[in-house]
Design a protein around this motif. Structure first.
Motif, mmCIF file in Angstrom:
data_model
loop_
_atom_site.group_PDB
_atom_site.id
_atom_site.type_symbol
_atom_site.label_atom_id
_atom_site.label_comp_id
_atom_site.label_asym_id
_atom_site.label_seq_id
_atom_site.Cartn_x
_atom_site.Cartn_y
_atom_site.Cartn_z
ATOM 1 N N LEU A 147 -2.434 2.480 -0.873
ATOM 2 C CA LEU A 147 -3.282 1.277 -0.695
ATOM 3 C C LEU A 147 -2.293 0.298 -1.575
ATOM 4 O O LEU A 147 -1.890 0.652 -2.679
ATOM 5 N N VAL A 148 -2.393 -1.010 -0.757
ATOM 6 C CA VAL A 148 -1.477 -1.987 -1.692
ATOM 7 C C VAL A 148 -2.627 -3.285 -1.572
ATOM 8 O O VAL A 148 -3.522 -3.480 -0.699
ATOM 9 N N GLY A 149 -2.401 -4.128 -2.345
ATOM 10 C CA GLY A 149 -3.196 -5.368 -2.522
ATOM 11 C C GLY A 149 -2.285 -6.455 -1.884
ATOM 12 O O GLY A 149 -1.198 -6.513 -1.370
ATOM 13 N N TYR A 150 -2.932 -7.869 -2.229
ATOM 14 C CA TYR A 150 -2.540 -9.070 -1.743
ATOM 15 C C TYR A 150 -1.178 -9.163 -2.060
ATOM 16 O O TYR A 150 -0.233 -9.636 -1.540
ATOM 17 N N ASP A 151 -0.890 -9.262 -3.533
ATOM 18 C CA ASP A 151 0.452 -9.439 -4.160
ATOM 19 C C ASP A 151 1.770 -8.402 -3.490
ATOM 20 O O ASP A 151 2.523 -8.976 -3.329
ATOM 21 N N ALA A 152 1.246 -7.166 -3.308
ATOM 22 C CA ALA A 152 2.325 -6.489 -2.899
ATOM 23 C C ALA A 152 2.548 -6.561 -1.230
ATOM 24 O O ALA A 152 3.760 -6.557 -1.196
ATOM 25 N N ALA A 236 0.517 12.498 10.014
ATOM 26 C CA ALA A 236 0.535 13.781 10.864
ATOM 27 C C ALA A 236 1.927 13.897 11.447
ATOM 28 O O ALA A 236 2.539 15.014 11.574
ATOM 29 N N LEU A 237 2.598 12.700 11.893
ATOM 30 C CA LEU A 237 3.887 12.732 12.322
ATOM 31 C C LEU A 237 5.068 12.455 11.210
ATOM 32 O O LEU A 237 6.313 12.563 11.832
ATOM 33 N N GLY A 238 4.891 12.713 9.825
ATOM 34 C CA GLY A 238 5.855 12.918 9.012
ATOM 35 C C GLY A 238 6.200 11.598 8.455
ATOM 36 O O GLY A 238 7.154 11.478 7.803
ATOM 37 N N TYR A 239 5.750 10.531 8.623
ATOM 38 C CA TYR A 239 6.077 9.295 8.246
ATOM 39 C C TYR A 239 5.807 9.281 6.711
ATOM 40 O O TYR A 239 4.654 9.515 6.402
ATOM 41 N N GLU A 240 6.548 8.749 5.897
ATOM 42 C CA GLU A 240 6.407 8.721 4.348
ATOM 43 C C GLU A 240 6.096 7.464 3.884
ATOM 44 O O GLU A 240 5.494 7.142 2.944
ATOM 45 N N ASN A 241 6.743 6.410 4.247
ATOM 46 C CA ASN A 241 7.096 5.126 3.739
ATOM 47 C C ASN A 241 5.843 4.077 4.294
ATOM 48 O O ASN A 241 6.391 3.167 5.126
ATOM 49 N N VAL A 242 4.614 4.448 4.045
ATOM 50 C CA VAL A 242 3.587 3.814 4.957
ATOM 51 C C VAL A 242 2.517 3.033 3.882
ATOM 52 O O VAL A 242 2.059 3.792 2.882
ATOM 53 N N HIS A 243 2.290 2.035 3.873
ATOM 54 C CA HIS A 243 1.461 1.232 3.139
ATOM 55 C C HIS A 243 0.228 0.753 3.846
ATOM 56 O O HIS A 243 0.280 0.455 5.037
ATOM 57 N N PHE A 244 -0.946 0.750 2.957
ATOM 58 C CA PHE A 244 -2.080 0.667 3.813
ATOM 59 C C PHE A 244 -2.882 -0.656 2.951
ATOM 60 O O PHE A 244 -3.253 -0.365 1.891
#
Length: 267
Positions: A147-152, A236-244
């Motif tokens: 999880l990321v916020g506005y600034d990120a 599930a597909l193995g993606y690691e660098n994912v921000h929410f």
């Protein structure tokens, strides 16, 4: 994907007798009671783990409130949870994301939904007996959380990140984050089977939108429901660098963040 965060109906059907595999139905109570549900499933409706008043954590319910929900449902921290809905998994995926955020190690999304299960497996109207337990949440640290916020998010706009808008085209054209690509979350679902498309097809589909495992990815929608499904699929597909982006476009607009609008010219 059966060994990952997404599991097939057959995988679950073969484990329904395992007392440590707990099935969670996130539909409304009237659907759970009136239409039927998976054998042994407990009902934790979507609205019960979504709290619009939690301004610091988007719409997450809070660790104590979520722990109480699981404890009242008789679920322990060491249990394997499999969540489902009847809307292609989008509400159940939000449950998966929430459970992961509050430290539940083993939580899965049923590939498909109640209707997909009902095509080849039995359902029931019997309400299971529940013995409440004490459940203690262990929330992820900010460093561990996607999880990321506005600034990120504002910082990520300055990098070569892929901003993925999981809404419908009309919403996308009305307002979107600068440079975002449109990827309607439903594109990953086969409308006939109600299950996810084959893995190779998903990877090709994502690549066509520039959403590849080597890129930094930031997901957003309006209120972080639809991106939950895309997040689980990418995981599930193995993606690691994912921000929410939990605040999504609602928070971005409230902070007068820069947006684009109108159709995107095809190349």
């Amino acid at each position: 994907m059966d060994d990952s965060v997404v599991v097939s109906p057959d995988w679950l059907a073969s484990r329904l007798d395992d007392p440590q595999v707990r099935v969670v139905d996130v539909r409304d109570a009237w659907e759970f009671d009136g239409i039927g549900h998976l054998p042994g499933a407990v009902n934790i409706p979507f609205d019960s783990y979504r709290d619009e008043s939690d301004v610091d954590r988007g719409t997450l319910p809070g660790a104590e409130a979520f722990a109480a929900l699981l404890g009242d449902a008789g679920i322990s921290p060491e249990d394997t949870i499999v969540a489902y809905d009847d809307t292609h998994g989008v509400f159940a995926a939000r449950f998966v994301l929430t459970a992961l955020e509050y430290g539940h190690d083993d939580v899965r999304l049923l590939d498909g939904d109640y209707s997909a299960w009902n095509q080849s497996h039995e359902t029931t109207s019997e309400t299971p007996e529940i013995e409440p337990v004490e459940y203690e949440a262990d929330p992820r640290s900010p460093e561990e959380s996607p999880l990321v916020g506005y600034d990120a998010v504002a910082d990520a706009l300055e990098r070569d990140a892929v901003f993925v808008d999981t809404r419908e085209q009309e919403e996308f054209e009305e307002a979107r984050l600068p440079g975002a690509v449109l990827f309607d979350w439903r594109e990953v679902v086969n409308d006939e089977t109600r299950r996810l498309k084959p893995e190779a097809e998903l990877e090709a589909l994502l690549a066509d939108h520039g959403i590849t495992p080597d890129r930094e990815i930031v997901l957003y929608c309006n209120t972080a429901r639809r991106i939950s499904h895309t997040y689980v699929v990418l995981r599930a597909l193995g993606y690691e660098n994912v921000h929410f982006y939990e605040g999504s476009l609602t928070e971005w607009l409230a902070n007068d963040g820069e947006v684009e609008s109108g159709p995107v010219a095809s190349e």
